[in-house]
Scaffold this motif. Structure first.
Motif, PDB file in Angstrom:
ATOM      1  N   GLY A 168       0.798  -1.222   0.000  1.00 28.87           N
ATOM      2  CA  GLY A 168       0.000   0.000   0.000  1.00 28.87           C
ATOM      3  C   GLY A 168       0.827   1.267   0.000  1.00 28.87           C
ATOM      4  O   GLY A 168       0.366   2.304  -0.442  1.00 28.87           O
ATOM      5  N   ARG A 187       4.655   3.186   5.802  1.00 25.32           N
ATOM      6  CA  ARG A 187       4.030   2.759   7.054  1.00 25.32           C
ATOM      7  C   ARG A 187       3.074   3.820   7.572  1.00 25.32           C
ATOM      8  O   ARG A 187       3.310   5.011   7.433  1.00 25.32           O
ATOM      9  N   LEU A 188       2.014   3.364   8.236  1.00 24.68           N
ATOM     10  CA  LEU A 188       1.019   4.280   8.767  1.00 24.68           C
ATOM     11  C   LEU A 188       1.427   4.890  10.107  1.00 24.68           C
ATOM     12  O   LEU A 188       0.821   5.861  10.558  1.00 24.68           O
ATOM     13  N   ASN A 228      -6.142   2.583   1.363  1.00 24.32           N
ATOM     14  CA  ASN A 228      -5.510   1.864   0.248  1.00 24.32           C
ATOM     15  C   ASN A 228      -4.967   2.877  -0.741  1.00 24.32           C
ATOM     16  O   ASN A 228      -5.314   4.062  -0.687  1.00 24.32           O
ATOM     17  N   SER A 276      -4.136  -2.486  -0.602  1.00 24.17           N
ATOM     18  CA  SER A 276      -4.815  -2.117   0.644  1.00 24.17           C
ATOM     19  C   SER A 276      -3.927  -2.352   1.865  1.00 24.17           C
ATOM     20  O   SER A 276      -3.132  -3.292   1.903  1.00 24.17           O
ATOM     21  N   TYR A 277      -4.105  -1.503   2.865  1.00 24.55           N
ATOM     22  CA  TYR A 277      -3.438  -1.705   4.153  1.00 24.55           C
ATOM     23  C   TYR A 277      -4.236  -2.725   4.970  1.00 24.55           C
ATOM     24  O   TYR A 277      -5.470  -2.753   4.890  1.00 24.55           O
ATOM     25  N   GLU A 300      -3.632  -2.691  11.022  1.00 23.12           N
ATOM     26  CA  GLU A 300      -2.787  -1.495  10.957  1.00 23.12           C
ATOM     27  C   GLU A 300      -3.639  -0.229  10.916  1.00 23.12           C
ATOM     28  O   GLU A 300      -3.294   0.791  11.532  1.00 23.12           O
ATOM     29  N   LEU A 301      -4.750  -0.285  10.205  1.00 27.17           N
ATOM     30  CA  LEU A 301      -5.637   0.874  10.115  1.00 27.17           C
ATOM     31  C   LEU A 301      -6.319   1.154  11.453  1.00 27.17           C
ATOM     32  O   LEU A 301      -6.457   2.311  11.864  1.00 27.17           O
TER      33      LEU A 301
END
Length: 532
Positions: free
Chosen positions: A189, A192-193, A210, A231-232, A236-237
């Motif tokens: 995706g 990193r978030l 995503n 997509s993540y 993680e989301l």
């Protein structure tokens, strides 16, 4: 402008950072040992502060950086992440372009005017002898454009390496990072978030769920930049949402090129993600869904209606129709017909009373006849969309639509004007005068006279500037309405609902830095090279 010492363009950062060179994180920890020379003058006032290096210093990590972002909320989120990483490393993020040493220009490729602004900003930066780093969809999709030659570029999937690119640019190198991130051949995706971030609004967190999409619309240049769907993972989301609420955020926006397609590449779906997210939304906080194309919402209508009725989710959905002519939709390769769009809207209006449906329309797509356009006009007259984005068609280089026979410019302009007149012929909020509504206050109005809040249906409500309201949910009586807003007066017995979350970060404060030096340590653990 690139340094005169750099005559050739390097394909990747590894070409200029050798094993012997000190890495950014090494320099960060050694910076306290660097003492700039002080030029002594006869008068004390001319003494330079020993803690302030010369303005033209080439020691990376001490410069001022100005960041300008164009385009969608996804692009804005990318800009926030880049600002956060640079600030965490030690750079000063400034809102004053003239005082900045380096301009980071984060572009949008959807329309010609957005790219024109981007190109003009590059020219201005060169005229003012600023260092330049380019980001966003324009250089990702068209890196060989003449006006990009010799300039550093960071790709949309490489924003986690912005510190490296900025450092090398300050040293006079021209660097390009445009490769896609993959894991065992599968496209990821993106960055990193959990990277550091500086939110433009400390109360609002933008989460990209995503990147890319599954469509191949003939007019779209963004697909060239963002690629196919990636997509993540759900966990993680959810973790990113939790962190945001712990930092005082009271509103989350989910964004991507097509939120409805989320999860198709990793065996899940948008409803599955949303049910997990609503579990962690505190009372008094809200979730806003981003744009979804009709084909992918059709198969989830029942579940989406239930989610949009949830008290902590705005009853709002952005569903672009683009045209009400099936002939035009076919030429656009939109993969749905007008009946599909109407089915989605009618179902949601029935199951989610009062829902706000926002949509987009392109005027003057190649081959659009007067009859095609009139069908679009009738759709707007029938549904009276309260939020309508009307766009004159612009042929984007490299897209199939750019090679089609174009509608004359004056016709495109007239159709855009005519549809705008239809849109402005009705007032969607007049019937709401006198209503008592709960609204969430998140920002200040452009003219600084009001605070801006949104009600359950993500309709804009202007309220008095009472500092105790900011970031809170309050009850108001609607006493006035305009085309795009209502005005609300707090009721005498108004309750102020404070989200059960932490105090928001200060404006400009870095998200994700719960421990001093934590991010720099994480950065130092990253691999020093990556296939380009």
């Amino acid at each position: 402008m690139p340094s005169a010492s750099c005559d050739t363009l390097l394909d990747d950062i590894e070409d200029i950072v050798s094993q012997e060179d000190s890495k950014p994180q090494d320099r960060h920890f050694a910076r306290k040992h660097v003492v700039p020379k002080v030029r002594r003058r006869n008068t004390q006032k001319y003494l330079q502060d020993e803690n302030s290096p010369p303005r033209d210093s080439t020691i990376p990590g001490i410069q001022k950086i100005w960041i300008r972002t164009w385009g969608c909320s996804h692009n804005n989120s990318d800009g926030e992440y880049m600002a956060g990483q640079l600030a965490a490393y030690g750079y000063k993020i400034t809102e004053n372009a003239s005082e900045a040493d380096l301009w980071l220009l984060n572009s949008c490729t959807v329309k010609n005017p957005a790219e024109d602004h981007f190109r003009n900003s590059i020219k201005k930066a060169q005229e003012e002898n600023k260092k330049i780093v380019l980001a966003g969809c324009v250089p990702q999709a068209q890196p060989r454009q003449d006006y990009l030659k010799g300039l550093s570029i960071i790709g949309v999937q490489q924003i986690d390496r912005v510190v490296e690119v900025v450092e090398e640019t300050i040293k006079g190198h021209s660097v390009r990072l445009l490769s896609q991130k993959k894991d065992n051949g599968k496209r990821l995706g993106g960055a990193r978030l959990d990277l550091p971030k500086i939110r433009r609004n400390p109360l609002i967190e933008i989460i990209s769920i995503n990147t890319g999409c599954l469509n191949a619309c003939t007019y779209c240049k963004t697909k060239h930049a963002r690629g196919n769907l990636a997509s993540y993972p759900v966990d993680e989301l959810v973790d990113r949402a939790k962190q945001s609420f712990q930092e005082g955020v009271c509103e989350i926006w989910l964004t991507s090129e097509d939120t409805g397609a989320y999860g198709r590449d990793i065996g899940t779906s948008l409803p599955a993600l949303l049910w997990k997210l609503v579990e962690v939304i505190p009372e008094g906080a809200m979730l806003r869904l981003g744009m979804t194309n009709p084909p992918y919402i059709l198969e989830h209508l029942e579940e989406m209606a239930k989610i949009l009725n949830h008290p902590r989710v705005y009853a709002f959905l952005h569903i672009p129709v683009q045209s009400a002519s099936d002939t035009v939709l076919m030429e656009m390769k939109r993969e749905y017909c007008v009946a599909d769009f109407k089915r989605v809207v009618d179902f949601l209006k029935d199951k989610v009373p009062g829902i706000t449906i926002a949509t987009d329309i392109i005027c003057g797509f190649p081959g659009e006849t007067d009859q095609d356009f009139q069908e679009t006009v009738k759709l707007v007259e029938e549904y009276k969309f309260p939020s309508l984005f009307i766009n004159q068609f612009y042929p984007r280089p490299g897209t199939p639509a750019a090679k089609m026979e174009q509608v004359p410019a004056q016709v495109k302009k007239q159709r855009t004007k005519d549809l705008s007149q239809v849109f402005h012929s009705y007032n969607p909020y007049d019937h709401k005068i006198g209503e008592r509504q709960k609204v969430l206050v998140t920002e200040e109005s452009f003219d600084s006279k009001f605070y801006v809040a949104h009600n359950r249906f993500y309709e804009q409500v202007l309220v008095p500037k009472n500092p105790t309201f900011m970031g809170k949910m309050v009850e108001v009586n609607v006493y006035e309405s305009g085309k795009h807003f209502m005005k609300g007066q707090p009721v005498s017995d108004a309750k102020v609902y404070a989200p059960s979350i932490s105090k928001p970060l200060a404006k400009g404060e870095i998200s994700g830095l719960t421990e001093p030096g934590k991010w720099c340590h994480q950065f130092s653990q990253q691999p020093s090279s990556e296939p380009g």
